[in-house]
Design an enzyme around this catalytic site. Structure first.
Site, PDB file in Angstrom:
ATOM      1  N   HIS A  27      -3.089 -13.327  13.496  1.00 51.71           N
ATOM      2  CA  HIS A  27      -2.093 -14.276  12.974  1.00 51.71           C
ATOM      3  C   HIS A  27      -2.681 -15.237  11.928  1.00 51.71           C
ATOM      4  O   HIS A  27      -2.195 -15.273  10.795  1.00 51.71           O
ATOM      5  CB  HIS A  27      -1.415 -15.016  14.132  1.00 51.71           C
ATOM      6  CG  HIS A  27      -0.565 -16.174  13.713  1.00 51.71           C
ATOM      7  ND1 HIS A  27       0.570 -16.022  12.943  1.00 51.71           N
ATOM      8  CD2 HIS A  27      -0.688 -17.512  13.927  1.00 51.71           C
ATOM      9  CE1 HIS A  27       1.097 -17.208  12.715  1.00 51.71           C
ATOM     10  NE2 HIS A  27       0.366 -18.130  13.296  1.00 51.71           N
ATOM     11  N   HIS A  41      -5.474 -23.112  11.331  1.00 48.01           N
ATOM     12  CA  HIS A  41      -4.279 -23.933  11.579  1.00 48.01           C
ATOM     13  C   HIS A  41      -3.881 -24.068  13.038  1.00 48.01           C
ATOM     14  O   HIS A  41      -3.278 -25.047  13.426  1.00 48.01           O
ATOM     15  CB  HIS A  41      -3.102 -23.474  10.721  1.00 48.01           C
ATOM     16  CG  HIS A  41      -2.341 -22.304  11.260  1.00 48.01           C
ATOM     17  ND1 HIS A  41      -2.663 -21.010  10.953  1.00 48.01           N
ATOM     18  CD2 HIS A  41      -1.277 -22.239  12.094  1.00 48.01           C
ATOM     19  CE1 HIS A  41      -1.821 -20.193  11.566  1.00 48.01           C
ATOM     20  NE2 HIS A  41      -0.969 -20.907  12.274  1.00 48.01           N
ATOM     21  N   GLU A  71      -4.639 -27.206  17.984  1.00 47.43           N
ATOM     22  CA  GLU A  71      -3.551 -27.250  18.938  1.00 47.43           C
ATOM     23  C   GLU A  71      -3.816 -26.359  20.155  1.00 47.43           C
ATOM     24  O   GLU A  71      -3.542 -26.744  21.282  1.00 47.43           O
ATOM     25  CB  GLU A  71      -2.254 -26.834  18.251  1.00 47.43           C
ATOM     26  CG  GLU A  71      -1.058 -27.257  19.062  1.00 47.43           C
ATOM     27  CD  GLU A  71       0.212 -26.567  18.609  1.00 47.43           C
ATOM     28  OE1 GLU A  71       0.178 -25.866  17.590  1.00 47.43           O
ATOM     29  OE2 GLU A  71       1.218 -26.735  19.303  1.00 47.43           O
ATOM     30  N   ASP A  72      -4.335 -25.173  19.923  1.00 44.73           N
ATOM     31  CA  ASP A  72      -4.378 -24.178  20.996  1.00 44.73           C
ATOM     32  C   ASP A  72      -5.747 -23.910  21.608  1.00 44.73           C
ATOM     33  O   ASP A  72      -5.849 -23.183  22.574  1.00 44.73           O
ATOM     34  CB  ASP A  72      -3.836 -22.830  20.483  1.00 44.73           C
ATOM     35  CG  ASP A  72      -2.382 -22.927  20.066  1.00 44.73           C
ATOM     36  OD1 ASP A  72      -1.723 -23.878  20.521  1.00 44.73           O
ATOM     37  OD2 ASP A  72      -1.926 -22.074  19.301  1.00 44.73           O
ATOM     38  N   ASP A 125       3.022 -19.866   7.719  1.00 52.17           N
ATOM     39  CA  ASP A 125       2.960 -19.682   9.170  1.00 52.17           C
ATOM     40  C   ASP A 125       4.318 -19.199   9.676  1.00 52.17           C
ATOM     41  O   ASP A 125       4.426 -18.231  10.425  1.00 52.17           O
ATOM     42  CB  ASP A 125       2.593 -21.040   9.800  1.00 52.17           C
ATOM     43  CG  ASP A 125       2.445 -20.976  11.306  1.00 52.17           C
ATOM     44  OD1 ASP A 125       2.053 -19.914  11.819  1.00 52.17           O
ATOM     45  OD2 ASP A 125       2.720 -22.005  11.965  1.00 52.17           O
ATOM     46  N   ASP A 129      27.859  -7.755  -8.903  1.00 54.87           N
ATOM     47  CA  ASP A 129      26.493  -8.150  -9.245  1.00 54.87           C
ATOM     48  C   ASP A 129      25.554  -7.997  -8.057  1.00 54.87           C
ATOM     49  O   ASP A 129      24.825  -8.890  -7.708  1.00 54.87           O
ATOM     50  CB  ASP A 129      26.461  -9.583  -9.771  1.00 54.87           C
ATOM     51  CG  ASP A 129      27.131 -10.549  -8.816  1.00 54.87           C
ATOM     52  OD1 ASP A 129      27.709 -10.080  -7.823  1.00 54.87           O
ATOM     53  OD2 ASP A 129      27.066 -11.756  -9.060  1.00 54.87           O
TER      54      ASP A 129
HETATM   55 MN    MN Z   1       0.706 -20.366  13.703  1.00 55.16          MN
END
Ligand code: MN
Length: 744
Positions: free
Chosen positions: A67, A92, A96-97, A159, A279
């Protein structure tokens, strides 16, 4: 036979190779921009991310590191960002993780990277988790934090794009939430930043997960019609190509179909069937032309094209002399093509094309080009400045903000001139008053009217592109409540609201003094307790509101006297409506053991209503929305209001499904159109009333010039019933289209 519960076999060695391959692809994508030392820093970020995420897997079962690598690849390849962004994209999700802290990042990669990662972490904190706070409020915060460094928004978009590309492995309710949020917030944001390719893909993917059936249908029709389209483009371009070559132009010609999302919008809002959208694609002529002669070259190509094909006089758009505020430059015209079909032709240079697809980031590549580009960098600055201005004036209601903001995002721009000839950009539909506030808050507040092209007009006058506007002011003027309905820009709205609040505060101050005198007169103590008691008695929201009404004369002596009579022997206060929390808890409690609100059999306990905005009928894909006082409202998933509800009030959404229906009937509407033939109306009504024994409520047929259009309101049992009826109607001789409409 294999064992029953064998875990999927993971070939670690194979995976390691794949990770390295993806990493090398990423480096290739960065190559153009690599400077000395860049490769090492990217490698370091990759190693840190790889180690941090080593035990994590995505929902698909793949290693998590795929990812961040993919997000970094999108940043480099599809947005054209440089090394810092690639490093940030790789990292990124780490803070957080994983165990990595912001300080770690700062120590390893420096202040700038840490600041961007911090921004990204904050957004996902407020955004990606199911919180009870309003999405719009979060969105405001996000922009506030981020307008310092536009890269935070760009990486967040990358992301989101990768998450949308891999949404298949998510559960249905998550898909719906993420997809609606994408359509509501990220699509418009990408558009505003001029990231056309990303905007288009986000919208198409959003549609794919919110309205799968329609998406598939349009995608299939596009694929089926491709050979025909190719042939047509061939035929169209052949004669032009020869002349272009003769004159020494280097061009690429592409015939690109419109996005599925924009075709869908045409079908939905204009009611044109796919086959009749003329169109569906535009022909794009892209010139390889040096920057100093690009404008002249584009016009020369225009002249060659229109030598062969006749242009429609009112369909020329010159976005080269006056680029759109998001930086878009191109020359658009619509010409009569070989088979008597109108064709949109877009003429632009390679530079303009890259700008349109990749947005502002592409500017950095052309840093050394002439002043034209400089001014566009300023426009981006300008945009960020405007956002900041609105953000710094927070409204009481964040939803207002997001709607105002969205309005500004979607609207096309117009260009208006000051008496001195300075050009200002305003959204389409802006009024003289919007213009006044755009110039200066003080001018807006004192505005009494305007002269548009030397003619006197009221404040509410809608200005048009090219208008020259002179604002007339008076020192006696103050903002009025109804001004709010005259303006459409977020800036003017928030300025007016602020001024009104200030005004109200002053009036309330007077009211307070008046009330104090009245109390004195009635021999009452002017205490907080008495004031509150009176306020509650009159059911007003705040003491300020009470003072305000006193000053305005809306609360008179007789009201106060009634209060005095009743204040010592209070009547029972009527039971108030349940709070939102109570309703939610009630629903949550009821659905224990059930994964969704079941509509149909067990509807005895929970109050629900079918929402009148989309009139769901059994069989429709639906969800429940918890309201105060009216129980749960059931909406169709494709209700026009669904996106807004799902992204702003995710916590109020309950899953709902239909269960074995009793023989109840539901009101539905059908629109039939076709060619007026003898007996047609008779045949249509025969099918409806006799063949399927449904109950018709109203029928309206209209014919003009041989074309007829019928609106039929009828009661059906469920959506299957309705679909089969519509199928039968389609077969009637002369009927060209049958579609479902809202019975209101
Ligand atoms: Mn992400």
């Amino acid at each position: 036979m294999a064992e029953k519960e064998a875990a999927p076999v993971i070939d670690i060695e194979q995976e390691r190779k794949e990770i390295l391959k993806r990493y090398r692809d990423l480096l290739k994508a960065c190559k153009r921009k690599l400077e000395k030392g860049d490769k090492e820093i990217i490698r370091k970020a990759f190693d840190v991310a790889l180690e941090a995420h080593k035990d994590m897997r995505r929902k698909t079962g793949e290693p998590y590191i795929y990812h961040p690598i993919a997000v970094a690849q999108i940043c480099a390849e599809e947005i054209g960002l440089g090394t810092t962004s690639v490093v940030c994209a790789l990292l990124h999700d780490t803070v957080e993780d994983t165990d990595i802290t912001l300080d770690d990042v700062k120590g390893m990669f420096g202040e700038k990277v840490a600041k961007i990662i911090d921004g990204l972490t904050k957004i996902s904190g407020v955004f990606d988790q199911q919180t009870n706070s309003l999405q719009a409020e979060n969105f405001r915060k996000m922009l506030l934090t981020l307008s310092d460094d536009i890269r935070v928004i760009l990486i967040k978009l990358a992301d989101r794009l990768h998450n949308m590309r891999t949404l298949d492995s998510m559960k249905r309710d998550k898909q719906l939430k993420i997809a609606s949020e994408t359509l509501y917030l990220y699509g418009p944001l990408a558009h505003r930043l001029g990231l056309n390719a990303i905007k288009t893909e986000l919208e198409d993917l959003g549609l794919k997960y919110t309205e799968t059936e329609i998406y598939d249908e349009i995608a299939k029709k596009l694929a089926d019609s491709e050979p025909e389209r190719k042939k047509f483009i061939q035929k169209f371009i052949q004669p032009i190509n020869e002349i272009l070559k003769e004159q020494g132009f280097k061009v690429r010609v592409i015939g690109r179909p419109k996005s599925i999302f924009s075709i869908y919008n045409k079908i939905k809002f204009k009611g044109v069937p796919f086959e009749e959208i003329f169109d569906i694609f535009a022909i794009r002529i892209i010139l390889d032309s040096p920057i100093e002669s690009e404008k002249a070259d584009c016009w020369r190509v225009y002249s060659i094209v229109t030598d062969f094909y006749h242009p429609s006089p009112d369909r020329l758009r010159d976005w080269i002399s006056t680029p759109k505020a998001n930086g878009y430059e191109s020359l658009h015209t619509t010409v009569m093509g070989p088979d008597g079909k109108w064709v949109e032709v877009q003429i632009r240079t390679e530079r303009m094309d890259e700008l349109a697809e990749k947005g502002y980031a592409a500017h950095w590549k052309y840093k050394d080009s002439p002043s034209a580009v400089e001014s566009k960098e300023n426009q981006l600055e300008d945009w960020l400045r405007k956002i900041r201005e609105v953000l710094e004036n927070p409204e009481d209601n964040a939803l207002d903000f997001i709607d105002d903001f969205k309005l500004n995002l979607f609207a096309e721009e117009i260009f208006v001139f000051t008496p001195q000839g300075e050009m200002r950009t305003l959204p389409f539909g802006a009024t003289a008053l919007d213009f006044a506030f755009d110039i200066h808050t003080k001018i807006g507040e004192k505005c009494i009217g305007a002269k548009v092209n030397h003619k006197l007009v009221p404040l509410s006058h809608t200005v048009k592109s090219g208008d020259q506007v002179e604002i007339l002011t008076s020192v006696k003027q103050t903002p009025k409540e109804d001004w709010l309905s005259y303006v459409i820009t977020a800036r003017a709205k928030s300025k007016i609201k602020n001024a009104l609040k200030e005004e109200k505060r002053k009036v309330a101050e007077e009211g307070r003094e008046i009330l104090e005198r009245k109390f004195d007169h009635l021999k009452l103590d002017f205490t907080v307790k008495n004031i509150n008691s009176l306020q509650v008695f009159l059911r007003l929201p705040s003491p300020q509101e009470l003072f305000f009404r006193i000053a305005k004369g809306a609360v008179a002596l007789k009201h106060i006297k009634t209060w005095i009579k009743e204040k010592d022997n209070p009547v029972k206060i009527p039971k108030s409506e349940p709070t939102l929390e109570q309703v939610i808890n009630q629903v949550r409690g009821k659905k224990a053991g059930e994964d969704a609100l079941v509509i149909g059999d067990n509807l005895t306990k929970i109050v629900y209503k079918l929402s009148p905005c989309c009139n769901p009928i059994p069989g429709d894909d639906v969800f429940g929305f918890v309201t105060i006082g009216e129980g749960i409202k059931i909406h169709r998933v494709n209700c026009p209001n669904a996106l807004q509800m799902m992204s702003n009030y995710a916590y109020r959404i309950v899953k709902a499904r239909w269960t074995g229906q009793e023989q109840i009937s539901f009101l539905a509407g059908i629109k039939v159109s076709g060619i007026d033939e003898v007996g047609l109306v008779n045949n249509v009504t025969k099918i409806i009333s006799s063949e399927l024994s449904v109950n018709m409520r109203s029928l309206n047929f209209d014919t003009h010039d041989g074309i007829f259009e019928g609106m039929i309101m009828l009661f059906v049992h469920d959506s299957e019933h309705l679909t089969s009826l519509m199928k039968k109607l389609k077969k009637v001789n002369g009927v060209l289209s049958v579609s479902r409409i809202n019975p209101n």
